[in-house]
Design an enzyme around this catalytic site. Sequence first.
Site, PDB file in Angstrom:
ATOM      1  N   ARG A   1       2.054   1.560  -3.535  1.00 40.46           N
ATOM      2  CA  ARG A   1       0.313   2.460  -4.475  1.00 40.46           C
ATOM      3  C   ARG A   1       0.207   3.713  -4.425  1.00 40.46           C
ATOM      4  O   ARG A   1       0.059   4.976  -4.579  1.00 40.46           O
ATOM      5  CB  ARG A   1      -0.613   1.967  -3.997  1.00 40.46           C
ATOM      6  CG  ARG A   1      -0.624   0.030  -4.495  1.00 40.46           C
ATOM      7  CD  ARG A   1      -1.926  -0.856  -4.647  1.00 40.46           C
ATOM      8  NE  ARG A   1      -3.012  -0.710  -4.988  1.00 40.46           N
ATOM      9  CZ  ARG A   1      -4.430  -0.399  -4.989  1.00 40.46           C
ATOM     10  NH1 ARG A   1      -4.780  -1.045  -3.667  1.00 40.46           N
ATOM     11  NH2 ARG A   1      -4.851   0.017  -5.346  1.00 40.46           N
TER      12      ARG A   1
ATOM     13  N   HIS B   1     -14.337   0.504  -0.965  1.00 40.06           N
ATOM     14  CA  HIS B   1     -13.574  -0.421   0.056  1.00 40.06           C
ATOM     15  C   HIS B   1     -12.375   0.853   0.106  1.00 40.06           C
ATOM     16  O   HIS B   1     -11.180   0.175   0.576  1.00 40.06           O
ATOM     17  CB  HIS B   1     -12.747  -1.203  -1.393  1.00 40.06           C
ATOM     18  CG  HIS B   1     -13.530  -1.858  -2.021  1.00 40.06           C
ATOM     19  ND1 HIS B   1     -13.577  -1.872  -2.961  1.00 40.06           N
ATOM     20  CD2 HIS B   1     -15.090  -2.232  -1.857  1.00 40.06           C
ATOM     21  CE1 HIS B   1     -14.753  -3.155  -3.414  1.00 40.06           C
ATOM     22  NE2 HIS B   1     -15.714  -3.163  -2.167  1.00 40.06           N
TER      23      HIS B   1
ATOM     24  N   SER C   1     -15.235  -4.997 -13.343  1.00 40.74           N
ATOM     25  CA  SER C   1     -15.288  -6.576 -14.077  1.00 40.74           C
ATOM     26  C   SER C   1     -16.946  -6.496 -13.053  1.00 40.74           C
ATOM     27  O   SER C   1     -17.552  -8.152 -13.393  1.00 40.74           O
ATOM     28  CB  SER C   1     -14.180  -6.992 -14.137  1.00 40.74           C
ATOM     29  OG  SER C   1     -13.839  -7.124 -12.071  1.00 40.74           O
TER      30      SER C   1
ATOM     31  N   TYR D   1       1.010  -1.456   0.385  1.00 45.98           N
ATOM     32  CA  TYR D   1      -0.524   0.375   0.124  1.00 45.98           C
ATOM     33  C   TYR D   1       0.637   1.476   0.142  1.00 45.98           C
ATOM     34  O   TYR D   1       0.855   2.056  -0.348  1.00 45.98           O
ATOM     35  CB  TYR D   1      -1.293   0.481   0.876  1.00 45.98           C
ATOM     36  CG  TYR D   1      -2.034  -1.266   0.956  1.00 45.98           C
ATOM     37  CD1 TYR D   1      -2.061  -2.226   1.571  1.00 45.98           C
ATOM     38  CD2 TYR D   1      -2.939  -0.860  -0.038  1.00 45.98           C
ATOM     39  CE1 TYR D   1      -2.882  -3.072   1.841  1.00 45.98           C
ATOM     40  CE2 TYR D   1      -3.920  -1.596  -0.282  1.00 45.98           C
ATOM     41  CZ  TYR D   1      -3.760  -3.042   0.528  1.00 45.98           C
ATOM     42  OH  TYR D   1      -5.157  -4.319  -0.331  1.00 45.98           O
TER      43      TYR D   1
ATOM     44  N   GLN E   1     -15.246   2.197  -5.684  1.00 45.11           N
ATOM     45  CA  GLN E   1     -14.214   0.974  -5.126  1.00 45.11           C
ATOM     46  C   GLN E   1     -13.332   1.053  -4.944  1.00 45.11           C
ATOM     47  O   GLN E   1     -12.107   0.902  -4.328  1.00 45.11           O
ATOM     48  CB  GLN E   1     -14.840   0.026  -6.029  1.00 45.11           C
ATOM     49  CG  GLN E   1     -15.975  -1.149  -6.049  1.00 45.11           C
ATOM     50  CD  GLN E   1     -15.990  -1.446  -7.323  1.00 45.11           C
ATOM     51  OE1 GLN E   1     -15.798  -3.594  -7.056  1.00 45.11           O
ATOM     52  NE2 GLN E   1     -16.533  -1.518  -8.601  1.00 45.11           N
ATOM     53  N   ASN E   2     -12.941   2.006  -6.225  1.00 48.90           N
ATOM     54  CA  ASN E   2     -11.104   3.232  -5.860  1.00 48.90           C
ATOM     55  C   ASN E   2     -10.476   3.227  -4.749  1.00 48.90           C
ATOM     56  O   ASN E   2     -11.521   3.505  -3.830  1.00 48.90           O
ATOM     57  CB  ASN E   2     -10.803   3.956  -7.666  1.00 48.90           C
ATOM     58  CG  ASN E   2     -11.699   3.295  -8.699  1.00 48.90           C
ATOM     59  OD1 ASN E   2     -11.775   1.467  -8.522  1.00 48.90           O
ATOM     60  ND2 ASN E   2     -11.884   3.534  -9.283  1.00 48.90           N
ATOM     61  N   VAL E   3     -10.126   3.159  -4.255  1.00 51.33           N
ATOM     62  CA  VAL E   3      -9.390   3.558  -2.945  1.00 51.33           C
ATOM     63  C   VAL E   3      -8.111   4.473  -3.544  1.00 51.33           C
ATOM     64  O   VAL E   3      -7.763   5.132  -2.571  1.00 51.33           O
ATOM     65  CB  VAL E   3      -8.267   2.327  -2.164  1.00 51.33           C
ATOM     66  CG1 VAL E   3      -9.588   1.706  -1.775  1.00 51.33           C
ATOM     67  CG2 VAL E   3      -7.205   1.609  -3.060  1.00 51.33           C
TER      68      VAL E   3
HETATM   69  N1  APR Z   1     -11.882   2.645 -18.837  1.00 50.75           N
HETATM   70  C1  APR Z   1     -12.839   1.730 -18.404  1.00 50.75           C
HETATM   71  N2  APR Z   1     -13.259   1.067 -18.214  1.00 50.75           N
HETATM   72  C2  APR Z   1     -11.206  -0.103 -18.551  1.00 50.75           C
HETATM   73  C3  APR Z   1     -10.302   0.594 -18.811  1.00 50.75           C
HETATM   74  C4  APR Z   1     -10.528   2.207 -19.041  1.00 50.75           C
HETATM   75  N3  APR Z   1     -10.014   2.803 -19.413  1.00 50.75           N
HETATM   76  N4  APR Z   1      -9.027  -0.080 -18.507  1.00 50.75           N
HETATM   77  C5  APR Z   1     -10.278  -1.286 -18.034  1.00 50.75           C
HETATM   78  N5  APR Z   1     -11.133  -0.964 -17.888  1.00 50.75           N
HETATM   79  C6  APR Z   1     -12.184  -2.037 -17.271  1.00 50.75           C
HETATM   80  C7  APR Z   1     -11.886  -3.482 -17.237  1.00 50.75           C
HETATM   81  O1  APR Z   1     -12.613  -4.391 -18.484  1.00 50.75           O
HETATM   82  C8  APR Z   1     -11.998  -4.187 -16.465  1.00 50.75           C
HETATM   83  O2  APR Z   1     -14.161  -4.716 -17.138  1.00 50.75           O
HETATM   84  O3  APR Z   1     -11.417  -1.267 -16.301  1.00 50.75           O
HETATM   85  C9  APR Z   1     -12.525  -3.598 -14.998  1.00 50.75           C
HETATM   86  C10 APR Z   1     -11.395  -3.921 -14.185  1.00 50.75           C
HETATM   87  O4  APR Z   1     -12.168  -4.337 -13.440  1.00 50.75           O
HETATM   88  P1  APR Z   1     -11.547  -5.274 -12.692  1.00 50.75           P
HETATM   89  O5  APR Z   1      -9.291  -5.261 -12.655  1.00 50.75           O
HETATM   90  O6  APR Z   1     -11.837  -6.368 -11.863  1.00 50.75           O
HETATM   91  O7  APR Z   1     -11.209  -3.833 -10.888  1.00 50.75           O
HETATM   92  P2  APR Z   1     -12.768  -3.109 -10.201  1.00 50.75           P
HETATM   93  O8  APR Z   1     -13.889  -3.981 -10.857  1.00 50.75           O
HETATM   94  O9  APR Z   1     -12.447  -2.083  -9.961  1.00 50.75           O
HETATM   95  O10 APR Z   1     -12.234  -4.565  -9.099  1.00 50.75           O
HETATM   96  C11 APR Z   1     -13.071  -4.512  -7.595  1.00 50.75           C
HETATM   97  O11 APR Z   1     -11.170  -6.031  -6.570  1.00 50.75           O
HETATM   98  O12 APR Z   1      -9.616  -6.334  -6.558  1.00 50.75           O
HETATM   99  C12 APR Z   1     -10.298  -5.526  -5.064  1.00 50.75           C
HETATM  100  O13 APR Z   1     -10.926  -3.877  -3.197  1.00 50.75           O
HETATM  101  C13 APR Z   1     -10.460  -4.173  -5.418  1.00 50.75           C
HETATM  102  O14 APR Z   1     -11.380  -2.760  -5.404  1.00 50.75           O
HETATM  103  C14 APR Z   1     -11.414  -3.752  -6.401  1.00 50.75           C
HETATM  104  C15 APR Z   1     -12.389  -5.042  -6.372  1.00 50.75           C
END
Ligand code: APR
Length: 235
Positions: A56, A104, A172, A53, A86-88
């Site tokens: 990050r 989160h 996602s 962390y 969900q972003n930190v």
């Molecule tokens: N613009 C929009 N979406 C994008 C971009 C972009 N430039 N680049 C990637 N993506 C999309 C990907 O296609 C994917 O669907 O962003 C999504 C990222 O998904 P994850 O990596 O799974 O991240 P997230 O959904 O934020 O994770 C949820 O999981 O790990 C834990 O606590 C953590 O808050 C986080 C949670």
Amino acid sequence: MKKLVVLTGSGISSESGLKTFRDSGGLWENYDVMEVASLAGWEKNREVVLKFYNERRNQLKDARPNEGHVGLVDLEKYFDVHIITQNVDNLHERAGSSEVLHLHGILTRAKSTGDPTLTYDIGYKPIHLGDTCEKGFQLRPDIVWFGEAVPAIEEAAAICSTADIFAVIGTSMVVYPAAGLIDYVQKKVPVFLIDPNEVAVPIYRHITFIKEKAGTGVHLLKETLMSHYSQSLQK
Ligand code: APR
């Protein structure tokens, strides 16, 4: 003003140079998630977790909000915008968004391991072993780890249940309870999803996909909303 509720994930910060979690080259490819983002990992090796962390937080210092973040601020001229993230990272706040709810946690805050009500704004400073709260307990990142409760989920669900428009950007939709917030959005409410990749969503809802990166996608969302709500916006 119509209430626009936006659920964001790490994808919206990708164009600011911050890695997502599950994309190729994402954070969870390079780190064992349970080592760095769980209570068990913390108990096993606090230094590994603090280092993850601290790195990050250091990256965040040099990052800047992108067009996606800024576009959501611009929409506040026309809509009552509420962001549930969900972003930190703090890029929504740094872009100027007024209503941001972190599900989160946030990188720029530390929390006491002995009394979780004690939290401290630490900016971009690292947390080290031996850094303690006013009661002498070790400090940890104020982040919600896997297996931990999500204290803000009820407030988030209440916000979603009163949305006039709902948008999902850069997530996602695989991590719960955040991904389940769409179930609190009333059936009649239009839902938009901005993501350059395929995202699995509940089939019972009609969702308008904007298959773009956030920077472009938020612009297209604005165009769609402005043309759809132009009448009520003039009032
Ligand atoms: N613009 C929009 N979406 C994008 C971009 C972009 N430039 N680049 C990637 N993506 C999309 C990907 O296609 C994917 O669907 O962003 C999504 C990222 O998904 P994850 O990596 O799974 O991240 P997230 O959904 O934020 O994770 C949820 O999981 O790990 C834990 O606590 C953590 O808050 C986080 C949670």
